[in-house]
Design a protein around this motif. Structure first.
Motif, PDB file in Angstrom:
ATOM      1  N   LEU A  96       6.334  11.827   3.165  1.00  0.00           N
ATOM      2  CA  LEU A  96       5.277  11.769   3.481  1.00  0.00           C
ATOM      3  C   LEU A  96       4.718  12.967   3.855  1.00  0.00           C
ATOM      4  N   THR A  97       3.515  13.622   3.186  1.00  0.00           N
ATOM      5  CA  THR A  97       2.790  14.678   4.115  1.00  0.00           C
ATOM      6  C   THR A  97       2.555  14.536   5.403  1.00  0.00           C
ATOM      7  N   ALA A  98       2.261  15.605   6.190  1.00  0.00           N
ATOM      8  CA  ALA A  98       1.983  15.616   7.628  1.00  0.00           C
ATOM      9  C   ALA A  98       0.671  14.531   7.880  1.00  0.00           C
ATOM     10  N   GLY A  99      -0.141  14.587   6.967  1.00  0.00           N
ATOM     11  CA  GLY A  99      -1.535  13.984   6.913  1.00  0.00           C
ATOM     12  C   GLY A  99      -1.113  12.202   6.778  1.00  0.00           C
ATOM     13  N   ALA A 100      -0.210  12.028   5.797  1.00  0.00           N
ATOM     14  CA  ALA A 100       0.214  10.758   5.393  1.00  0.00           C
ATOM     15  C   ALA A 100       0.933  10.125   6.669  1.00  0.00           C
ATOM     16  N   LYS A 101       1.741  10.838   7.311  1.00  0.00           N
ATOM     17  CA  LYS A 101       2.467  10.513   8.507  1.00  0.00           C
ATOM     18  C   LYS A 101       1.446  10.213   9.596  1.00  0.00           C
ATOM     19  N   GLY A 102       0.520  11.211   9.591  1.00  0.00           N
ATOM     20  CA  GLY A 102      -0.436  10.852  10.763  1.00  0.00           C
ATOM     21  C   GLY A 102      -1.351   9.426  10.427  1.00  0.00           C
ATOM     22  N   VAL A 103      -1.399   9.212   9.327  1.00  0.00           N
ATOM     23  CA  VAL A 103      -2.266   7.985   8.983  1.00  0.00           C
ATOM     24  C   VAL A 103      -1.214   6.760   9.472  1.00  0.00           C
ATOM     25  N   LEU A 104       0.081   6.909   9.094  1.00  0.00           N
ATOM     26  CA  LEU A 104       1.030   5.585   9.431  1.00  0.00           C
ATOM     27  C   LEU A 104       0.902   5.688  11.064  1.00  0.00           C
ATOM     28  N   ALA A 135       0.923  -1.054  -0.083  1.00  0.00           N
ATOM     29  CA  ALA A 135       0.067  -0.287  -0.006  1.00  0.00           C
ATOM     30  C   ALA A 135       0.872   1.281   0.261  1.00  0.00           C
ATOM     31  N   VAL A 136       1.857   1.265   0.917  1.00  0.00           N
ATOM     32  CA  VAL A 136       2.713   2.292   0.763  1.00  0.00           C
ATOM     33  C   VAL A 136       3.645   2.566  -0.359  1.00  0.00           C
ATOM     34  N   ALA A 137       4.247   1.607  -1.108  1.00  0.00           N
ATOM     35  CA  ALA A 137       4.929   1.383  -2.446  1.00  0.00           C
ATOM     36  C   ALA A 137       3.750   1.905  -3.547  1.00  0.00           C
ATOM     37  N   GLY A 138       2.514   1.457  -3.524  1.00  0.00           N
ATOM     38  CA  GLY A 138       1.527   2.140  -4.370  1.00  0.00           C
ATOM     39  C   GLY A 138       1.190   3.468  -4.295  1.00  0.00           C
ATOM     40  N   SER A 154       1.434   9.075  -6.157  1.00  0.00           N
ATOM     41  CA  SER A 154       2.284  10.241  -6.135  1.00  0.00           C
ATOM     42  C   SER A 154       3.178  10.603  -7.312  1.00  0.00           C
ATOM     43  N   GLN A 155       3.999   9.794  -7.805  1.00  0.00           N
ATOM     44  CA  GLN A 155       4.719  10.100  -9.200  1.00  0.00           C
ATOM     45  C   GLN A 155       4.013  10.072 -10.109  1.00  0.00           C
ATOM     46  N   GLY A 156       2.777   9.526 -10.353  1.00  0.00           N
ATOM     47  CA  GLY A 156       2.078   9.316 -11.564  1.00  0.00           C
ATOM     48  C   GLY A 156       1.509  10.909 -11.542  1.00  0.00           C
ATOM     49  N   ALA A 157       1.028  11.469 -10.412  1.00  0.00           N
ATOM     50  CA  ALA A 157       0.353  12.657 -10.257  1.00  0.00           C
ATOM     51  C   ALA A 157       1.149  13.895 -10.363  1.00  0.00           C
ATOM     52  N   GLY A 158       2.581  13.622 -10.421  1.00  0.00           N
ATOM     53  CA  GLY A 158       3.569  14.560 -10.557  1.00  0.00           C
ATOM     54  C   GLY A 158       3.834  15.493  -9.225  1.00  0.00           C
ATOM     55  N   GLU A 159       3.367  14.896  -8.047  1.00  0.00           N
ATOM     56  CA  GLU A 159       3.300  15.719  -6.848  1.00  0.00           C
ATOM     57  C   GLU A 159       4.584  15.171  -5.850  1.00  0.00           C
ATOM     58  N   GLY A 160       4.847  16.400  -5.134  1.00  0.00           N
ATOM     59  CA  GLY A 160       5.986  16.268  -4.364  1.00  0.00           C
ATOM     60  C   GLY A 160       6.166  15.123  -3.117  1.00  0.00           C
ATOM     61  N   GLY A 161       5.018  15.042  -2.892  1.00  0.00           N
ATOM     62  CA  GLY A 161       4.797  14.211  -1.736  1.00  0.00           C
ATOM     63  C   GLY A 161       4.018  13.183  -1.732  1.00  0.00           C
ATOM     64  N   ILE A 162       3.942  12.286  -0.627  1.00  0.00           N
ATOM     65  CA  ILE A 162       2.777  11.080  -0.688  1.00  0.00           C
ATOM     66  C   ILE A 162       1.826  11.716   0.328  1.00  0.00           C
ATOM     67  N   THR A 163       0.473  11.776  -0.084  1.00  0.00           N
ATOM     68  CA  THR A 163      -0.548  12.126   0.704  1.00  0.00           C
ATOM     69  C   THR A 163      -1.661  11.044   1.286  1.00  0.00           C
ATOM     70  N   GLU A 164      -2.292  11.209   1.900  1.00  0.00           N
ATOM     71  CA  GLU A 164      -3.676  10.566   2.526  1.00  0.00           C
ATOM     72  C   GLU A 164      -4.346   9.962   1.402  1.00  0.00           C
ATOM     73  N   GLU A 165      -4.664  10.683   0.457  1.00  0.00           N
ATOM     74  CA  GLU A 165      -5.417  10.285  -0.906  1.00  0.00           C
ATOM     75  C   GLU A 165      -4.326   9.281  -1.829  1.00  0.00           C
ATOM     76  N   HIS A 166      -3.228   9.254  -1.638  1.00  0.00           N
ATOM     77  CA  HIS A 166      -2.547   8.283  -2.364  1.00  0.00           C
ATOM     78  C   HIS A 166      -2.345   7.052  -1.945  1.00  0.00           C
ATOM     79  N   LEU A 167      -2.401   6.981  -0.380  1.00  0.00           N
ATOM     80  CA  LEU A 167      -2.443   5.751   0.546  1.00  0.00           C
ATOM     81  C   LEU A 167      -3.905   5.001   0.067  1.00  0.00           C
ATOM     82  N   LEU A 168      -4.827   6.028  -0.048  1.00  0.00           N
ATOM     83  CA  LEU A 168      -6.168   5.336  -0.135  1.00  0.00           C
ATOM     84  C   LEU A 168      -6.269   4.737  -1.342  1.00  0.00           C
ATOM     85  N   LEU A 169      -6.040   5.488  -2.516  1.00  0.00           N
ATOM     86  CA  LEU A 169      -6.007   4.867  -4.023  1.00  0.00           C
ATOM     87  C   LEU A 169      -5.171   3.553  -3.975  1.00  0.00           C
ATOM     88  N   SER A 170      -4.192   3.442  -3.228  1.00  0.00           N
ATOM     89  CA  SER A 170      -3.127   2.345  -3.294  1.00  0.00           C
ATOM     90  C   SER A 170      -4.035   1.351  -2.671  1.00  0.00           C
TER      91      SER A 170
END
Length: 196
Positions: free
Chosen positions: A121-129, A12-15, A20-36
């Motif tokens: 990881l964004t602050a939100g993604a860190k919070g999820v982990l 899930a984290v690798a996904g 994040s890379q596919g969206a061209g974003e600089g960080g990994i968000t909560e949304e990326h974790l959900l989509l994965s």
């Protein structure tokens, strides 16, 4: 902490990195974790999402997440509260987009890539982990699985949890899908509190 992640949680984290890379974003968000997690076809989180019908409503879920991004990350509750004060968020967004282009509020630049080239990881993604660890410990589980990530996503206040709840995946419904009704220990409000 990653040494405690199951194969499913690591995937899930690798996904999320891939999203994040596919969206061209600089960080990994909560949304990326959900989509994965939505992309996984096996494991407890995939089972719960399918049982709740969330995977069947992926397009609707992604549209709702996109609209929240367009509104600068405001939740539906935020926009309703502002409307109660006489502030029309739609009008404000329309004016901003008229001046700065479509999606201007979605481009927030809060996260920059680290010097090592890794996507942080964004602050939100860190919070999820961190929340997933607390949920796993609270349930008496030795390892952190995709189900703990999913529970942390629905427990953490914000756009992702709001959109999931609108699509039938609240903390209570996810917990029921994962563990059934009346499971003893670590769940319910205590589990939600541990994630926040």
């Amino acid at each position: 902490m990653f040494e405690r992640f199951t194969k499913e949680a690591r995937a899930a984290v690798a996904g999320a990195v891939t999203f994040s890379q596919g969206a061209g974003e600089g960080g990994i968000t909560e949304e990326h974790l959900l989509l994965s997690l939505l992309d996984q076809d096996s494991g407890r989180a995939a089972f719960a999402l399918a049982a709740l019908g969330v995977t069947d409503r992926r397009a609707s879920l992604q549209a709702a997440l996109g609209e929240a991004r367009r509104l600068g990350g405001l939740t539906k509750a935020d926009t309703q509260a502002l409307a109660g004060l006489g502030i029309d968020v739609g009008e404000i967004v329309a004016r901003i987009e008229e001046e700065h282009g479509e999606g201007a509020l979605a481009q927030d630049g809060r996260v920059r890539r680290s010097r090592s080239g890794r996507r942080p990881l964004t602050a939100g993604a860190k919070g999820v982990l961190e929340g997933s660890l607390r949920i796993a410990v609270g349930r008496g589980d030795r390892f952190i699985g995709g189900e703990h990530l999913l529970l942390a996503l629905v427990a953490r206040p914000g756009v992702v949890a709001d959109v999931l709840a609108e699509h039938g995946a609240s903390y209570a419904t996810v917990e029921r899908a994962l563990y059934g009704a009346g499971r003893e220990g670590g769940g319910g409000a205590a589990g939600a509190a541990a994630a926040g």
